[in-house]
Design an enzyme around this catalytic site. Structure first.
Site, PDB file in Angstrom:
ATOM      1  N   THR A 369       0.820  -1.219   0.000  1.00  0.00           N
ATOM      2  CA  THR A 369       0.000   0.000   0.000  1.00  0.00           C
ATOM      3  C   THR A 369       0.861   1.280   0.000  1.00  0.00           C
ATOM      4  OG1 THR A 369      -1.613  -1.338   1.216  1.00  0.00           O
ATOM      5  CG2 THR A 369      -2.047   0.999   1.148  1.00  0.00           C
ATOM      6  N   GLY A 460       0.362  -0.326   5.617  1.00  0.00           N
ATOM      7  CA  GLY A 460       0.714  -1.218   6.728  1.00  0.00           C
ATOM      8  C   GLY A 460      -0.356  -2.219   7.106  1.00  0.00           C
TER       9      GLY A 460
HETATM   10  N1  GLY Z   1      -5.042  -4.262   1.125  1.00  0.00           N
HETATM   11  C1  GLY Z   1      -4.864  -3.548   2.305  1.00  0.00           C
HETATM   12  C2  GLY Z   1      -6.127  -3.021   2.847  1.00  0.00           C
HETATM   13  O1  GLY Z   1      -6.981  -2.623   2.087  1.00  0.00           O
HETATM   14  O2  GLY Z   1      -6.330  -2.996   4.035  1.00  0.00           O
END
Ligand code: GLY
Length: 558
Positions: A369, A460
């Site tokens: 992310t 994270g």
């Molecule tokens: N893929 C990380 C989230 O959306 O929490």
């Protein structure tokens, strides 16, 4: 001394302007992002007459090129917006959706066991991307410049290339075996199937071409025509289930942000399908009843961990895509509800997680992310957290597109109500359904009091929410962005029943004290998160900015 290198640069810039009249200062803008080129893209668009929303388009697209480990055209995200002219606030939901052919047992074998890796690697792991549609929506509805102009910087970065650097190399290594299995991705990101040197230049000509189609034709440039043909063919030839209908049907949704108040601090944060805002506000409501500034560090960490435990417990039980399931959001963020939870916290003892009703598990994720924060000279704000889930997503690129696909399908619960092969269990609310958005933890957030307004967020995984929570508590103490990004982090997410803390992030006394209270403690071997934060002081009319020292980002005021 390891100091916040980018913050220092910003403080220096800020210092240069300190002596100027306040109206000169008010014409400045502040940007923090995970990559210097993305921050540059944002300022370049502002200099061309764009607003924060145009800058957000340019930065999202540039991050898709220069930080392919974190986000991209093959992924999605949430853009929290504040328009200065009328105070209007909204969250742009560009989250990926499950393909229409998806079903709840798609990652299970005939015995009902989770097939390892199927929701994480390769074409079947990918949800229908939302980021391209969100860029078009953002430019057309909120921007001032044509989409094509805002995408130009990203196109140049893709064509001319950039030096990949250490963080990119580290994350490539982490996903090396998956990338090696997919020839198109290996051809782009690896050198003869091996890790390229850290000083290598990465050029992405197919991605530049796809960006140009998006710039020329808007959403049709991605969700229809030749790019869509290549995406669907590539996915289906590799065992995936996408159809043209999936791409045609994809729509961005504007959602009302979740709002809360902690003491005199106003919180505006992500709505479902992100769990971020609900968990953040619920935990802050629990904490509001405690004099956190007047107690010792051990009790403070104990109470904060107990609040996290209870809020993440509700995440596991109740949260999912509210277009598909009824989620009691108003109850969960109600202060009276929090008072009930608070009354179950003992000051002298940790509450074992299995004493809370039910027994589900949320998952821990790492360095995936990305996030950026903007306040422009007019006061427009954007907090954007974008993702393709794991570093380098699914590791799969449909031939001829340059688009690295997400593995966001893994954010669903593969097997509701029971622990799967990875120990990941969750609620019915987040079970796979055709066209549904998978639950996220991304937490783009605004915080504001009488004097200051801040924009922040971080990557994270499930730790995103606790990182933002700790930052809000620092803000409430009167501290600035440098302390939010710098502070050692700790986290409790209900299950596993343990306080995780960053390497070196707890004193011996704290470890001993929390253990005495009955907590399990686990040192995380690396320092996690990559927070990007900007703050505007309404009284002094000065910006302060900070980029997390754990990353390679750049925060600037100009
Ligand atoms: N893929 C990380 C989230 O959306 O929490």
């Amino acid at each position: 001394m390891m100091i916040l290198k980018h913050t220092v640069m910003s403080f220096l810039l800020l210092a240069c302007f300190n002596g100027l009249a306040s109206d000169r200062v008010e014409k400045q803008a502040a940007i923090a992002s995970a990559h210097a080129l993305a921050t540059s893209a944002g300022f370049a668009i502002l200099a061309q007459g764009g607003n924060a929303f145009d800058a957000a388009v340019a930065m999202s697209a540039t991050l898709a090129v220069v930080e392919p480990s974190g986000s991209g055209l093959g992924g999605g995200g949430f853009w929290l917006l504040h328009r200065a002219s009328d105070g209007f606030e909204t969250m742009l939901d560009g989250r990926e959706k499950a393909p229409l052919a998806a079903h709840r047992s798609m990652y299970l074998d005939q015995q009902g066991r989770v097939i390892p890796g199927l929701s994480k690697n390769g074409a079947l792991a990918a949800g229908i991307p939302g980021l391209p549609a969100a860029l078009v929506h953002l430019a057309e509805k909120y921007g001032r410049l044509p989409l094509a102009q805002s995408l130009q910087f990203a196109i140049q970065c893709a064509e001319q290339g950039f030096v990949i650097g250490q963080r990119h190399s580290k994350l490539l290594k982490f996903r090396l075996t998956v990338l090696q299995k997919h020839p198109e991705a290996a051809g782009i990101f690896l050198k003869d199937k091996h890790l390229p040197a850290t000083t290598s230049i990465l050029r992405q000509t197919d991605l530049a071409h796809t960006l140009k189609q998006l710039a020329r034709d808007g959403r049709k440039g991605f969700y229809a025509g030749a790019v869509a043909d290549r995406l669907v063919d590539g996915v289906r030839n590799a065992g995936g289930i996408w159809t043209h209908q999936d791409l045609h049907d994809y729509r961005v949704v504007e959602r009302e942000p979740v709002k809360g108040e902690y003491h005199q601090v106003k919180i505006t944060s992500a709505a479902l399908p992100s769990s971020g805002g609900v968990v953040l506000v619920e935990a802050l409501n629990i904490l509001a009843g405690y004099p956190l500034e007047d107690i010792n560090a051990i009790s403070r960490k104990h109470i904060i961990s107990e609040a996290m435990r209870r809020a993440y417990h509700d995440r596991a039980f109740h949260l999912g895509d509210s277009d598909f399931v009824n989620v009691p959001v108003n109850r969960l963020i109600n202060k009276d509800y929090a008072a009930g939870l608070s009354s179950s916290i003992r000051l002298d003892k940790a509450t074992p997680s299995d004493f809370l009703a039910g027994n589900f598990q949320a998952k821990i994720q790492g360095e995936d992310t990305t996030h950026f924060s903007i306040i422009d000279s007019e006061g427009n704000r954007v907090a954007a957290t974008l993702s393709i889930n794991f570093p380098f997503g699914s590791g799969f690129v449909p031939a001829g597109t340059g688009v690295l696909l997400n593995n966001e399908m893994d954010d669903f619960v593969s097997k509701p109500g029971a622990m799967n092969g990875y120990g990941l269990v969750g609620g019915e609310a987040n079970a796979i359904e055709p066209g549904k958005r998978m639950l996220s933890s991304m937490t783009p957030t605004f915080i504001e009091d009488a004097e200051r307004v801040a924009v922040l967020g971080t990557p994270g995984g499930s730790r995103i929410i606790s990182m933002v929570l700790l930052a809000v508590l620092e803000f409430a103490k009167g501290h600035g962005p440098e302390s939010w990004v710098w502070e050692p982090r700790f986290h409790h997410q209900y299950i596993p029943d343990q306080i995780q803390y960053e390497k070196g992030g707890m004193s011996r006394d704290e470890i001993a004290g929390l253990t005495m209270l009955g907590h399990q403690l686990k040192e995380v071997r690396y320092r996690y998160g990559n927070m990007q934060a900007v703050l505007w002081n309404k009284k002094s009319k000065l910006f302060t900015v900070a980029s997390d020292p754990r990353g390679e980002g750049l925060a600037l005021i100009r």
